[in-house]
Write a protein that holds these residues in place. Structure first.
Motif, PDB file in Angstrom:
ATOM      1  N   THR A  58       0.831  -1.198   0.000  1.00  0.00           N
ATOM      2  CA  THR A  58       0.000   0.000   0.000  1.00  0.00           C
ATOM      3  C   THR A  58       0.869   1.252   0.000  1.00  0.00           C
ATOM      4  O   THR A  58       1.882   1.309   0.701  1.00  0.00           O
ATOM      5  CB  THR A  58      -0.896   0.023   1.261  1.00  0.00           C
ATOM      6  N   TRP A  59       0.453   2.267  -0.747  1.00  0.00           N
ATOM      7  CA  TRP A  59       1.151   3.553  -0.661  1.00  0.00           C
ATOM      8  C   TRP A  59       0.773   4.209   0.658  1.00  0.00           C
ATOM      9  O   TRP A  59      -0.404   4.412   0.945  1.00  0.00           O
ATOM     10  CB  TRP A  59       0.789   4.455  -1.839  1.00  0.00           C
ATOM     11  N   ILE A  60       1.787   4.509   1.479  1.00  0.00           N
ATOM     12  CA  ILE A  60       1.526   5.107   2.782  1.00  0.00           C
ATOM     13  C   ILE A  60       2.302   6.417   2.941  1.00  0.00           C
ATOM     14  O   ILE A  60       3.331   6.621   2.309  1.00  0.00           O
ATOM     15  CB  ILE A  60       1.876   4.145   3.943  1.00  0.00           C
ATOM     16  N   CYS A  61       1.785   7.275   3.811  1.00  0.00           N
ATOM     17  CA  CYS A  61       2.479   8.526   4.154  1.00  0.00           C
ATOM     18  C   CYS A  61       3.805   8.220   4.849  1.00  0.00           C
ATOM     19  O   CYS A  61       4.803   8.894   4.635  1.00  0.00           O
ATOM     20  CB  CYS A  61       1.565   9.365   5.051  1.00  0.00           C
ATOM     21  N   GLY A  62       3.807   7.177   5.690  1.00  0.00           N
ATOM     22  CA  GLY A  62       5.034   6.763   6.361  1.00  0.00           C
ATOM     23  C   GLY A  62       5.243   7.405   7.716  1.00  0.00           C
ATOM     24  O   GLY A  62       5.784   6.779   8.622  1.00  0.00           O
ATOM     25  N   ASP A  63       4.824   8.651   7.862  1.00  0.00           N
ATOM     26  CA  ASP A  63       4.966   9.344   9.151  1.00  0.00           C
ATOM     27  C   ASP A  63       3.616   9.931   9.538  1.00  0.00           C
ATOM     28  O   ASP A  63       3.498  11.117   9.838  1.00  0.00           O
ATOM     29  CB  ASP A  63       6.029  10.432   9.056  1.00  0.00           C
ATOM     30  N   ASP A  85       1.954  15.588   4.707  1.00  0.00           N
ATOM     31  CA  ASP A  85       3.405  15.386   4.772  1.00  0.00           C
ATOM     32  C   ASP A  85       3.744  14.021   4.200  1.00  0.00           C
ATOM     33  O   ASP A  85       3.274  12.990   4.680  1.00  0.00           O
ATOM     34  CB  ASP A  85       3.875  15.466   6.236  1.00  0.00           C
ATOM     35  N   PHE A  86       4.594  14.015   3.162  1.00  0.00           N
ATOM     36  CA  PHE A  86       4.905  12.773   2.453  1.00  0.00           C
ATOM     37  C   PHE A  86       6.415  12.513   2.367  1.00  0.00           C
ATOM     38  O   PHE A  86       6.857  11.740   1.523  1.00  0.00           O
ATOM     39  CB  PHE A  86       4.285  12.802   1.051  1.00  0.00           C
ATOM     40  N   ASP A  87       7.195  13.118   3.259  1.00  0.00           N
ATOM     41  CA  ASP A  87       8.651  12.957   3.207  1.00  0.00           C
ATOM     42  C   ASP A  87       9.068  11.491   3.322  1.00  0.00           C
ATOM     43  O   ASP A  87      10.057  11.072   2.723  1.00  0.00           O
ATOM     44  CB  ASP A  87       9.321  13.758   4.323  1.00  0.00           C
ATOM     45  N   GLU A  88       8.344  10.716   4.125  1.00  0.00           N
ATOM     46  CA  GLU A  88       8.711   9.313   4.359  1.00  0.00           C
ATOM     47  C   GLU A  88       7.872   8.342   3.527  1.00  0.00           C
ATOM     48  O   GLU A  88       7.953   7.128   3.715  1.00  0.00           O
ATOM     49  CB  GLU A  88       8.554   8.964   5.850  1.00  0.00           C
ATOM     50  N   ALA A  89       7.071   8.857   2.612  1.00  0.00           N
ATOM     51  CA  ALA A  89       6.119   8.034   1.859  1.00  0.00           C
ATOM     52  C   ALA A  89       6.809   6.900   1.096  1.00  0.00           C
ATOM     53  O   ALA A  89       7.899   7.081   0.535  1.00  0.00           O
ATOM     54  CB  ALA A  89       5.331   8.908   0.894  1.00  0.00           C
ATOM     55  N   ILE A  90       6.125   5.736   1.073  1.00  0.00           N
ATOM     56  CA  ILE A  90       6.744   4.546   0.492  1.00  0.00           C
ATOM     57  C   ILE A  90       5.674   3.466   0.305  1.00  0.00           C
ATOM     58  O   ILE A  90       4.573   3.566   0.862  1.00  0.00           O
ATOM     59  CB  ILE A  90       7.868   4.036   1.436  1.00  0.00           C
ATOM     60  N   LEU A  91       5.974   2.451  -0.465  1.00  0.00           N
ATOM     61  CA  LEU A  91       5.101   1.290  -0.636  1.00  0.00           C
ATOM     62  C   LEU A  91       5.384   0.318   0.505  1.00  0.00           C
ATOM     63  O   LEU A  91       6.517  -0.164   0.655  1.00  0.00           O
ATOM     64  CB  LEU A  91       5.382   0.632  -1.989  1.00  0.00           C
ATOM     65  N   GLY A 279       5.452  12.413  -6.269  1.00  0.00           N
ATOM     66  CA  GLY A 279       4.700  11.384  -6.989  1.00  0.00           C
ATOM     67  C   GLY A 279       3.679  10.712  -6.093  1.00  0.00           C
ATOM     68  O   GLY A 279       2.516  10.523  -6.482  1.00  0.00           O
ATOM     69  N   ILE A 280       4.080  10.345  -4.874  1.00  0.00           N
ATOM     70  CA  ILE A 280       3.167   9.668  -3.951  1.00  0.00           C
ATOM     71  C   ILE A 280       2.121  10.653  -3.422  1.00  0.00           C
ATOM     72  O   ILE A 280       0.955  10.300  -3.230  1.00  0.00           O
ATOM     73  CB  ILE A 280       3.948   9.006  -2.808  1.00  0.00           C
ATOM     74  N   GLN A 281       2.516  11.894  -3.215  1.00  0.00           N
ATOM     75  CA  GLN A 281       1.546  12.900  -2.786  1.00  0.00           C
ATOM     76  C   GLN A 281       0.443  13.063  -3.825  1.00  0.00           C
ATOM     77  O   GLN A 281      -0.741  13.141  -3.480  1.00  0.00           O
ATOM     78  CB  GLN A 281       2.244  14.245  -2.537  1.00  0.00           C
ATOM     79  N   ASN A 282       0.818  13.084  -5.094  1.00  0.00           N
ATOM     80  CA  ASN A 282      -0.177  13.187  -6.159  1.00  0.00           C
ATOM     81  C   ASN A 282      -1.101  11.974  -6.198  1.00  0.00           C
ATOM     82  O   ASN A 282      -2.281  12.087  -6.557  1.00  0.00           O
ATOM     83  CB  ASN A 282       0.509  13.354  -7.519  1.00  0.00           C
ATOM     84  N   LEU A 283      -0.582  10.811  -5.817  1.00  0.00           N
ATOM     85  CA  LEU A 283      -1.406   9.602  -5.785  1.00  0.00           C
ATOM     86  C   LEU A 283      -2.404   9.627  -4.625  1.00  0.00           C
ATOM     87  O   LEU A 283      -3.567   9.239  -4.782  1.00  0.00           O
ATOM     88  CB  LEU A 283      -0.516   8.360  -5.632  1.00  0.00           C
ATOM     89  N   MET A 284      -1.964  10.077  -3.450  1.00  0.00           N
ATOM     90  CA  MET A 284      -2.749   9.910  -2.236  1.00  0.00           C
ATOM     91  C   MET A 284      -3.685  11.075  -1.929  1.00  0.00           C
ATOM     92  O   MET A 284      -4.760  10.864  -1.360  1.00  0.00           O
ATOM     93  CB  MET A 284      -1.811   9.659  -1.050  1.00  0.00           C
ATOM     94  N   GLN A 285      -3.292  12.304  -2.256  1.00  0.00           N
ATOM     95  CA  GLN A 285      -4.178  13.434  -1.976  1.00  0.00           C
ATOM     96  C   GLN A 285      -5.322  13.488  -2.992  1.00  0.00           C
ATOM     97  O   GLN A 285      -5.162  13.106  -4.149  1.00  0.00           O
ATOM     98  CB  GLN A 285      -3.403  14.752  -2.016  1.00  0.00           C
ATOM     99  N   ASN A 286      -6.466  13.995  -2.540  1.00  0.00           N
ATOM    100  CA  ASN A 286      -7.599  14.118  -3.442  1.00  0.00           C
ATOM    101  C   ASN A 286      -7.300  15.095  -4.578  1.00  0.00           C
ATOM    102  O   ASN A 286      -7.521  14.794  -5.746  1.00  0.00           O
ATOM    103  CB  ASN A 286      -8.830  14.589  -2.663  1.00  0.00           C
ATOM    104  N   VAL A 287      -6.768  16.274  -4.222  1.00  0.00           N
ATOM    105  CA  VAL A 287      -6.331  17.277  -5.198  1.00  0.00           C
ATOM    106  C   VAL A 287      -5.036  17.863  -4.669  1.00  0.00           C
ATOM    107  O   VAL A 287      -4.945  18.198  -3.488  1.00  0.00           O
ATOM    108  CB  VAL A 287      -7.376  18.407  -5.387  1.00  0.00           C
ATOM    109  N   SER A 288      -4.040  17.989  -5.526  1.00  0.00           N
ATOM    110  CA  SER A 288      -2.734  18.479  -5.082  1.00  0.00           C
ATOM    111  C   SER A 288      -2.681  20.005  -5.053  1.00  0.00           C
ATOM    112  O   SER A 288      -3.488  20.677  -5.706  1.00  0.00           O
ATOM    113  CB  SER A 288      -1.637  17.944  -6.008  1.00  0.00           C
ATOM    114  N   PRO A 289      -1.722  20.576  -4.314  1.00  0.00           N
ATOM    115  CA  PRO A 289      -1.541  22.029  -4.308  1.00  0.00           C
ATOM    116  C   PRO A 289      -1.177  22.542  -5.705  1.00  0.00           C
ATOM    117  O   PRO A 289      -0.712  21.781  -6.553  1.00  0.00           O
ATOM    118  CB  PRO A 289      -0.377  22.236  -3.327  1.00  0.00           C
ATOM    119  N   PRO A 290      -1.338  23.845  -5.953  1.00  0.00           N
ATOM    120  CA  PRO A 290      -1.077  24.390  -7.281  1.00  0.00           C
ATOM    121  C   PRO A 290       0.397  24.363  -7.684  1.00  0.00           C
ATOM    122  O   PRO A 290       0.711  24.295  -8.861  1.00  0.00           O
ATOM    123  CB  PRO A 290      -1.586  25.833  -7.181  1.00  0.00           C
TER     124      PRO A 290
END
Length: 391
Positions: A58-63, A85-91, A279-290
């Motif tokens: 699973t793609w997770i935030c990690g922290d 926050d997705f600094d530690e994000a990983i599968l 990349g993971i932030q774009n996958l997990m957030q509903n809509v990304s920042p501008p």
């Protein structure tokens, strides 16, 4: 004591000593802040003592802890509430994400001045709500019109914040120039040569990435967060010459996820760690920042984001010790987390939604083990915190 301190020092050994001292000072604030600043300890320990077998990918935030949820204005100009926050994000196994969040609940009650016994109900609520959203197979979006209670009021309050107020707080006029204000605890002055190289680099980068009207006028070191303190981080003052408006950018160094040494799942080959994070932030957030971009400075990858007046972490102290309000917030956090995982199913090597649901159908067998491990590990964090403070 020696083993704990050496583990912390070893992990942080490449960080700037002056900013690292700020991190260590922050970690001495309370056990919850220590937990936020020592994510690597949590996963190193978890890898040796996993409470049960979890085959999910699973793609997770990690922290994911209770202070990594917040608001931001997305590219569609709506203010959303999401994982931020997705600094530690990983599968990784989905249970690892749940365990870190549950542990943060057991620790957060201390800092909120609530009785320890209240954590049990809050943790159970988080797991049940998370479970129910996964079983539904449908992610939920969280914007002002879809949330109620405290979080709705929180979003409405941050919507009222204006960019000019943020600029007024963070900048000052010197002669004919607008420059960044050096604010204790938020910004630190950088050397002229470094300022020149950063401003030129980002201006050139902007010109090549369809932001030809951007020009960077000033830069300073930025102090923010806990876990990332000691890494290179800057705030930039930028002018959009076409709109005749100034705005601020956050430029943050990206390093390898602290989970990676303990994950056996094959990871995609991201170009660099900044690409992994965005990349993971774009996958997990509903809509990304501008603005969610990457660039290279001094051979190191950085994530570039616009600093927003609407961006803010949820302040749990707004609950004012009201358990019912806190339960509602915890339920929403669980819905947000589960929705983020569902959005990213079947992408770049992650399992499908059906596979995730199938795993959660067996959750009655491992729910108690999740809660038991999290509660026990929270006690370990408290012990490690006191050991750290004595050093």
């Amino acid at each position: 004591m020696t083993n704990l301190i050496s583990r912390i020092d070893q992990y942080n050994k490449l960080r700037d000593p002056d900013f690292l001292e700020l991190k260590y000072k922050a970690m001495r604030e309370n056990p919850f802040r220590f937990f936020r600043g020592s994510c690597h300890l949590f996963y190193e320990d978890l890898s040796k003592n996993t409470p049960f077998e979890d085959p999910t990918k699973t793609w997770i935030c990690g922290d994911l802890h209770l202070e990594n949820y917040g608001s931001y204005k997305a590219a569609n100009s709506q203010v959303y509430f999401d994982v931020v926050d997705f600094d530690e994000a990983i599968l990784a196994p989905v249970s690892w994400e749940i365990l870190r969040t549950l542990t943060s609940i057991y620790l957060a009650v201390d800092s909120l001045g609530l009785p320890l016994k209240s954590a049990e109900g809050l943790a159970t609520t988080f797991f049940k709500t998370f479970h129910d959203v996964i079983m539904s197979g449908k992610p939920v979006a969280f914007e002002r019109n879809t949330v109620q209670g405290l979080i709705r009021r929180f979003i409405k309050s941050v919507e009222k914040r204006k960019s000019k107020d943020l600029l007024s707080e963070r900048t000052e006029v010197k002669g004919s120039k607008i420059l960044l204000k050096i604010i204790e605890g938020k910004t630190v002055k950088i050397m002229p040569e470094e300022k020149k190289s950063i401003t030129e680099l980002v201006s050139v980068w902007a010109d090549k990435h369809k932001h030809q009207s951007w020009k960077v006028y000033d830069a300073a070191h930025r102090i923010a967060g806990t876990g990332s303190l000691g890494l290179d981080r800057y705030v930039l003052l930028v002018k959009d010459k076409a709109l005749k408006k100034y705005f601020l950018l956050d430029m943050k160094e990206s390093i390898t996820s602290c989970l990676k040494p303990y994950i056996e799942i094959l990871q995609p080959e991201w170009k660099n760690n900044a690409k992994r994070i965005t990349g993971i932030q774009n996958l997990m957030q509903n809509v990304s920042p501008p603005v969610l971009e990457t660039l290279i400075y001094k051979h190191k990858p950085f994530v570039l984001k616009k600093l927003q007046p609407q961006a803010d972490m949820m302040n749990l102290k707004l609950c004012k010790g009201n358990i019912q309000k806190l339960l509602e917030v915890i339920e929403t956090f669980a819905e947000i987390s589960a929705s983020a995982h569902l959005r990213a199913t079947g992408r770049f090597g992650s399992g499908t939604t059906d596979e995730l649901i199938a795993f959660f159908q067996t959750s009655s067998d491992w729910k108690s083990r999740l809660l038991k491990y999290s509660k026990k590990y929270a006690e370990q964090v408290r012990q490690d915190y006191f050991t750290f403070c004595q050093h």
